[in-house]
Write a protein that holds these residues in place. Structure first.
Motif, PDB file in Angstrom:
ATOM      1  N   VAL A 259      52.165  40.576  66.105  1.00  0.00           N
ATOM      2  CA  VAL A 259      52.440  40.817  64.553  1.00  0.00           C
ATOM      3  C   VAL A 259      52.458  39.488  64.359  1.00  0.00           C
ATOM      4  O   VAL A 259      52.000  38.865  63.263  1.00  0.00           O
ATOM      5  CB  VAL A 259      53.373  41.501  64.170  1.00  0.00           C
ATOM      6  N   ARG A 260      53.470  38.577  65.125  1.00  0.00           N
ATOM      7  CA  ARG A 260      53.886  37.191  64.389  1.00  0.00           C
ATOM      8  C   ARG A 260      52.769  36.257  64.690  1.00  0.00           C
ATOM      9  O   ARG A 260      52.292  35.556  63.738  1.00  0.00           O
ATOM     10  CB  ARG A 260      54.848  36.708  65.108  1.00  0.00           C
ATOM     11  N   VAL A 261      51.880  36.248  65.870  1.00  0.00           N
ATOM     12  CA  VAL A 261      51.068  35.149  66.003  1.00  0.00           C
ATOM     13  C   VAL A 261      49.807  35.439  65.563  1.00  0.00           C
ATOM     14  O   VAL A 261      48.871  34.664  64.843  1.00  0.00           O
ATOM     15  CB  VAL A 261      51.021  34.892  67.821  1.00  0.00           C
ATOM     16  N   ASP A 262      49.218  36.721  65.816  1.00  0.00           N
ATOM     17  CA  ASP A 262      47.800  37.359  65.487  1.00  0.00           C
ATOM     18  C   ASP A 262      47.801  37.681  64.316  1.00  0.00           C
ATOM     19  O   ASP A 262      46.636  37.503  63.793  1.00  0.00           O
ATOM     20  CB  ASP A 262      47.466  38.066  66.848  1.00  0.00           C
ATOM     21  N   LEU A 263      48.660  38.417  63.699  1.00  0.00           N
ATOM     22  CA  LEU A 263      48.494  38.929  62.603  1.00  0.00           C
ATOM     23  C   LEU A 263      49.187  38.313  61.359  1.00  0.00           C
ATOM     24  O   LEU A 263      49.033  38.667  60.220  1.00  0.00           O
ATOM     25  CB  LEU A 263      48.756  40.664  62.288  1.00  0.00           C
ATOM     26  N   GLY A 264      50.400  37.284  61.544  1.00  0.00           N
ATOM     27  CA  GLY A 264      50.740  36.715  60.591  1.00  0.00           C
ATOM     28  C   GLY A 264      52.035  37.556  59.833  1.00  0.00           C
ATOM     29  O   GLY A 264      52.502  37.201  58.827  1.00  0.00           O
ATOM     30  N   GLY A 265      52.345  38.649  60.270  1.00  0.00           N
ATOM     31  CA  GLY A 265      53.550  39.553  59.631  1.00  0.00           C
ATOM     32  C   GLY A 265      55.055  39.314  60.031  1.00  0.00           C
ATOM     33  O   GLY A 265      55.231  38.403  61.138  1.00  0.00           O
ATOM     34  N   ASP A 266      55.524  39.924  59.413  1.00  0.00           N
ATOM     35  CA  ASP A 266      57.031  39.733  59.577  1.00  0.00           C
ATOM     36  C   ASP A 266      57.782  41.046  60.576  1.00  0.00           C
ATOM     37  O   ASP A 266      57.004  41.815  60.759  1.00  0.00           O
ATOM     38  CB  ASP A 266      58.150  39.379  58.636  1.00  0.00           C
ATOM     39  N   PHE A 317      39.512  43.840  69.438  1.00  0.00           N
ATOM     40  CA  PHE A 317      38.358  43.142  68.430  1.00  0.00           C
ATOM     41  C   PHE A 317      39.028  42.771  66.948  1.00  0.00           C
ATOM     42  O   PHE A 317      38.452  42.403  66.128  1.00  0.00           O
ATOM     43  CB  PHE A 317      37.022  43.759  68.402  1.00  0.00           C
ATOM     44  N   ALA A 318      40.102  43.739  66.695  1.00  0.00           N
ATOM     45  CA  ALA A 318      40.333  43.569  65.272  1.00  0.00           C
ATOM     46  C   ALA A 318      41.425  42.209  65.126  1.00  0.00           C
ATOM     47  O   ALA A 318      41.737  41.545  65.850  1.00  0.00           O
ATOM     48  CB  ALA A 318      41.437  44.842  64.851  1.00  0.00           C
ATOM     49  N   GLY A 319      41.437  42.187  63.622  1.00  0.00           N
ATOM     50  CA  GLY A 319      42.234  40.886  63.218  1.00  0.00           C
ATOM     51  C   GLY A 319      42.420  40.849  61.845  1.00  0.00           C
ATOM     52  O   GLY A 319      41.662  41.893  61.304  1.00  0.00           O
ATOM     53  N   VAL A 320      42.780  39.998  61.096  1.00  0.00           N
ATOM     54  CA  VAL A 320      42.941  39.758  59.690  1.00  0.00           C
ATOM     55  C   VAL A 320      42.551  38.527  59.349  1.00  0.00           C
ATOM     56  O   VAL A 320      42.409  37.602  59.998  1.00  0.00           O
ATOM     57  CB  VAL A 320      44.508  40.153  59.379  1.00  0.00           C
ATOM     58  N   ALA A 321      42.369  38.749  57.958  1.00  0.00           N
ATOM     59  CA  ALA A 321      41.675  37.441  57.215  1.00  0.00           C
ATOM     60  C   ALA A 321      42.874  36.048  57.533  1.00  0.00           C
ATOM     61  O   ALA A 321      43.956  36.206  57.719  1.00  0.00           O
ATOM     62  CB  ALA A 321      41.418  37.767  55.839  1.00  0.00           C
ATOM     63  N   GLU A 322      42.534  34.886  56.963  1.00  0.00           N
ATOM     64  CA  GLU A 322      43.453  33.871  57.025  1.00  0.00           C
ATOM     65  C   GLU A 322      44.630  34.339  56.359  1.00  0.00           C
ATOM     66  O   GLU A 322      44.678  35.025  55.448  1.00  0.00           O
ATOM     67  CB  GLU A 322      42.857  32.713  56.420  1.00  0.00           C
ATOM     68  N   HIS A 323      45.785  33.783  56.848  1.00  0.00           N
ATOM     69  CA  HIS A 323      47.104  34.243  56.604  1.00  0.00           C
ATOM     70  C   HIS A 323      48.261  33.347  56.497  1.00  0.00           C
ATOM     71  O   HIS A 323      47.997  32.492  57.652  1.00  0.00           O
ATOM     72  CB  HIS A 323      47.439  35.660  57.112  1.00  0.00           C
ATOM     73  N   ALA A 331      52.384  42.111  51.328  1.00  0.00           N
ATOM     74  CA  ALA A 331      51.309  41.030  51.527  1.00  0.00           C
ATOM     75  C   ALA A 331      50.492  41.279  52.582  1.00  0.00           C
ATOM     76  O   ALA A 331      49.132  40.975  52.568  1.00  0.00           O
ATOM     77  CB  ALA A 331      52.048  39.571  51.568  1.00  0.00           C
ATOM     78  N   PHE A 332      50.976  41.556  53.784  1.00  0.00           N
ATOM     79  CA  PHE A 332      50.175  42.022  54.898  1.00  0.00           C
ATOM     80  C   PHE A 332      48.979  43.075  54.700  1.00  0.00           C
ATOM     81  O   PHE A 332      47.900  43.176  54.980  1.00  0.00           O
ATOM     82  CB  PHE A 332      50.881  42.258  56.137  1.00  0.00           C
ATOM     83  N   LEU A 333      49.475  44.221  53.712  1.00  0.00           N
ATOM     84  CA  LEU A 333      48.814  45.190  53.557  1.00  0.00           C
ATOM     85  C   LEU A 333      47.389  44.936  52.829  1.00  0.00           C
ATOM     86  O   LEU A 333      46.435  45.301  52.585  1.00  0.00           O
ATOM     87  CB  LEU A 333      49.417  46.592  52.937  1.00  0.00           C
ATOM     88  N   ALA A 334      47.737  43.654  52.051  1.00  0.00           N
ATOM     89  CA  ALA A 334      46.606  43.013  51.047  1.00  0.00           C
ATOM     90  C   ALA A 334      45.485  42.415  51.837  1.00  0.00           C
ATOM     91  O   ALA A 334      44.570  42.004  51.251  1.00  0.00           O
ATOM     92  CB  ALA A 334      47.296  42.284  49.831  1.00  0.00           C
ATOM     93  N   LEU A 335      46.075  42.031  53.146  1.00  0.00           N
ATOM     94  CA  LEU A 335      44.920  41.198  53.896  1.00  0.00           C
ATOM     95  C   LEU A 335      43.852  41.827  54.339  1.00  0.00           C
ATOM     96  O   LEU A 335      43.790  43.199  54.745  1.00  0.00           O
ATOM     97  CB  LEU A 335      45.618  40.605  55.172  1.00  0.00           C
ATOM     98  N   ASP A 336      42.591  41.355  54.278  1.00  0.00           N
ATOM     99  CA  ASP A 336      41.363  42.208  55.061  1.00  0.00           C
ATOM    100  C   ASP A 336      41.636  42.173  56.391  1.00  0.00           C
ATOM    101  O   ASP A 336      42.214  41.404  57.163  1.00  0.00           O
ATOM    102  CB  ASP A 336      40.038  41.161  54.755  1.00  0.00           C
TER     103      ASP A 336
END
Length: 644
Positions: A259-266, A317-323, A331-336
């Motif tokens: 979550v911290r490194v690949d998704l940018g979440g808290d 293969f999943a990921g999120v947009a620039e964060h 804020a995380f839920l709003a990311l593509d």
């Protein structure tokens, strides 16, 4: 069927046990997570008094201390669970939890990390003692029709307890700050509650009261693993369960950094993903009963395994947009791409539930009752070994530079290889999956009177014969595994032949075609019935050409005269006119005209072998075909003669 699961919560044989294990799992995780978070966030000050170990080292030491008792004490725990009353054992184990948690209250008050580590080890030992008792208790109080639903409820409760306990532990540490005595008092209160509930658990007769305990953990561990290996299906089921727990533990261990490194979440995103994974397993476990129709349906295991592999690959293969770094939940839920990650992790849990519940139920059903708890203990040992190996594998792969998504992908590929290997060695899983898929997708089967089939002992089922699918429909509906007697040319039909051979069907030929094969079939039927198996035959001798019930042949009388067992007449309605019937000519020669059509399978009351004449059985089947109701004993002697 789901409502039947929840009805168990209103029954004393299940409800106190369910809430006892729920409170135990909740308290384990509250205590463990609170301690880990204290180490992580206050470890620098606590560690100085414990030899200067870093927080990272202490967290790994804590994880090792909790799992170590599963290696040391599982063998002893399995023996104790087989030898003594399980209800009494649960009360003593919950009393031990009170003592441990009282010590935890003192340790939290004194800020003694060394004492907390010792108590964490003791909590692992207490959990080790409880495991064989928990899974050995269910088959003593639930029949085979309830095992899948009961196991599903237990898994649902366990994962909810893990989730709630983990969240509560973190929130409690955050709320109390350095007043850690509050944490100790909290875990002590939940331990007392669990003990009070355990007083309501009904007595359970020991399964092996004369067992002589072997206190040598090494020799006894080797022995109980040997017990598990005596039945290849049971042992490979244990290996399959252990692989799931290894993969699950690996996923959960990577979540914070993923979550911290690949998704940018808290931290809130970590909690959400943990909740989805846990709820997914719980919901999948609960749905097993509905999807399996209340039986132990091994066909769900390949279905669950396929979902595990598919969605693990998808997550890799999943990921999120620039964060930005460490964004909050909204804020995380709003990311593509964020919803794809959420869906993947929830579905991995859901299919995991489909995968493990039938495996647990299979072990409980097929393991010898007097050794069941020791075989469950062997399962605990192997589970723990797999989880340790998974942890070492993850550490090594990440140290070599593999990313966490890459680790997920590699694990998915390994999972696919493992399940293919297991299903190749135990074709019963694949056979049951094909039957379950065919019956569940092609037809909607309404079942009536199946409770008339005895749960134990040899029994003969007789049914009308309408189509080439009849054996699969009965095999997918009857709760007990059945051996089908079938015409040898049908037995050799491609694809279906794999199912029939794996299901130990008995091919038969008329005397004018192959008298030797006919006699071999009668011998095989006798052996199966003498061994306490279910045998099903179609006394008409052939699939109907006109949709009407044909005359029952005398072979059924020869079977019950040689091996006197109860006979259950059955009627299959609604299959005439299907693609697999002979309406309008040869079967399977025309395009299918119906899909998901509703059919009925009805079972009448079992009758004694001395009353099971061909004419009487034919009459009972005809009555059920005409009325759509189970034929109860006795039948009016003045019923009209059956139509040919």
């Amino acid at each position: 069927m789901a409502s039947g699961q929840f009805k168990l919560l209103g029954e004393r044989r299940f409800s106190p046990f369910f809430f006892t294990q729920f409170l135990g799992a909740f308290n384990d995780n509250l205590f463990k997570n609170a301690l880990v978070i204290l180490i992580a966030f206050q470890g620098s000050s606590w560690a100085m008094t414990e030899g200067g170990m870093s927080a990272n080292v202490l967290v790994n030491v804590a994880a090792g201390l909790f799992i170590l008792p599963f290696f040391l004490f599982s063998a002893t725990a399995g023996q104790i669970a087989d030898k003594y009353d399980k209800a009494t054992l649960m009360r003593w184990i919950k009393a031990l939890e009170i003592v441990i948690m009282a010590g935890a209250a003192v340790a939290f008050a004194l800020h003694s990390l060394a004492l907390l580590m010792v108590l964490l080890f003791l909590m692992g030992a207490q959990s080790t003692l409880f495991g064989p008792v928990k899974y050995g208790y269910l088959p003593a109080h639930l029949d085979n029709r309830e095992l899948t639903g009961g196991n599903g409820m237990v898994e649902l409760g366990t994962f909810l307890a893990i989730l709630l306990g983990t969240i509560a532990g973190g929130q409690l540490v955050h709320a109390v700050g350095d007043r850690t005595l509050v944490i100790g008092i909290s875990v002590l209160v939940f331990a007392v509650l669990g003990w009070l509930v355990s007083l309501l658990i009904p007595r359970t007769a020991p399964s092996a009261p004369d067992l002589k305990l072997n206190w040598n953990p090494v020799s006894e561990t080797i022995r109980i693993v040997g017990y598990a290996r005596e039945n290849r299906t049971i042992f490979l089921s244990i290996m399959g369960i252990s692989w799931f727990w290894a993969v699950g533990a690996m996923y959960l261990a990577q979540l914070p950094n993923y979550v911290r490194v690949d998704l940018g979440g808290d931290e809130t995103v970590v909690t959400l993903l943990l909740a989805l994974f846990s709820l997914g397993i719980g919901i999948g476990s609960m749905l097993c009963d509905r999807l399996s129709g209340g039986r132990i349906e091994l066909g769900l295991v390949p279905f669950g395994a396929a979902g595990l592999v598919l969605f693990s690959l998808h997550l890799g293969f999943a990921g999120v947009a620039e964060h930005a770094n460490e964004v909050g939940l909204s804020a995380f839920l709003a990311l593509d791409g964020s919803w794809r990650v959420l869906a993947d992790l929830g579905l991995i849990g859901l299919f995991g539930g489909f995968y493990i519940v039938p495996l647990y139920s299979l072990i409980q059903e097929r393991a010898p009752r007097e050794r069941l708890s020791r075989i469950i203990a062997a399962n605990s040992v192997i589970n723990a070994l797999f989880m340790v190996l998974a942890s070492l594998y993850a550490v090594g792969a990440l140290q070599l530079g593999l990313s966490i998504p890459g680790l997920f992908l590699a694990t998915a590929v390994m999972t696919a290889a493992v399940v293919v290997f297991i299903f190749t060695l135990v074709p019963e899983f694949t056979m049951r999956f094909i039957i379950w898929l065919l019956v569940s997708t092609v037809y909607r089967v309404r079942k009536r009177g199946l409770e008339n089939i005895p749960e134990e002992g040899g029994v003969l089922l007789v049914c009308n014969h309408v189509s080439f699918m009849d054996g699969l429909i009965l095999g997918g509906s009857v709760r007990r595994p059945a051996r089908f007697v079938m015409y040898h040319t049908i037995f050799d039909v491609p694809v279906l032949s794999f199912i029939f051979r794996t299901g130990k069907a008995i091919p038969i030929a008329p005397a004018k075609e192959d008298p030797g094969r006919l006699e071999a079939a009668y011998d095989a039927i006798a052996r199966e019935l003498e061994d306490g198996q279910v045998v099903c035959l179609f006394p008409e001798g052939a699939i109907t050409h006109d949709g009407e019930l044909q005359a029952f042949r005398q072979g059924v009388e020869r079977v019950v005269q040689r091996t006197p067992v109860p006979v259950v007449p059955m009627a299959l309605r609604g299959m005439w006119g299907s693609f697999f019937s002979r309406k309008g000519g040869a079967a399977m020669k025309q395009l299918p005209q119906r899909f998901r059509s509703r059919i009925e399978l009805i079972a009448g009351s079992a009758i004694a072998p001395e009353q099971a004449s061909a004419a009487e059985l034919q009459r009972r089947v005809q009555i059920m075909l005409d009325s759509g109701e189970p034929c109860e004993t006795p039948v009016n002697a003045h019923q009209p003669a059956p139509r040919a």
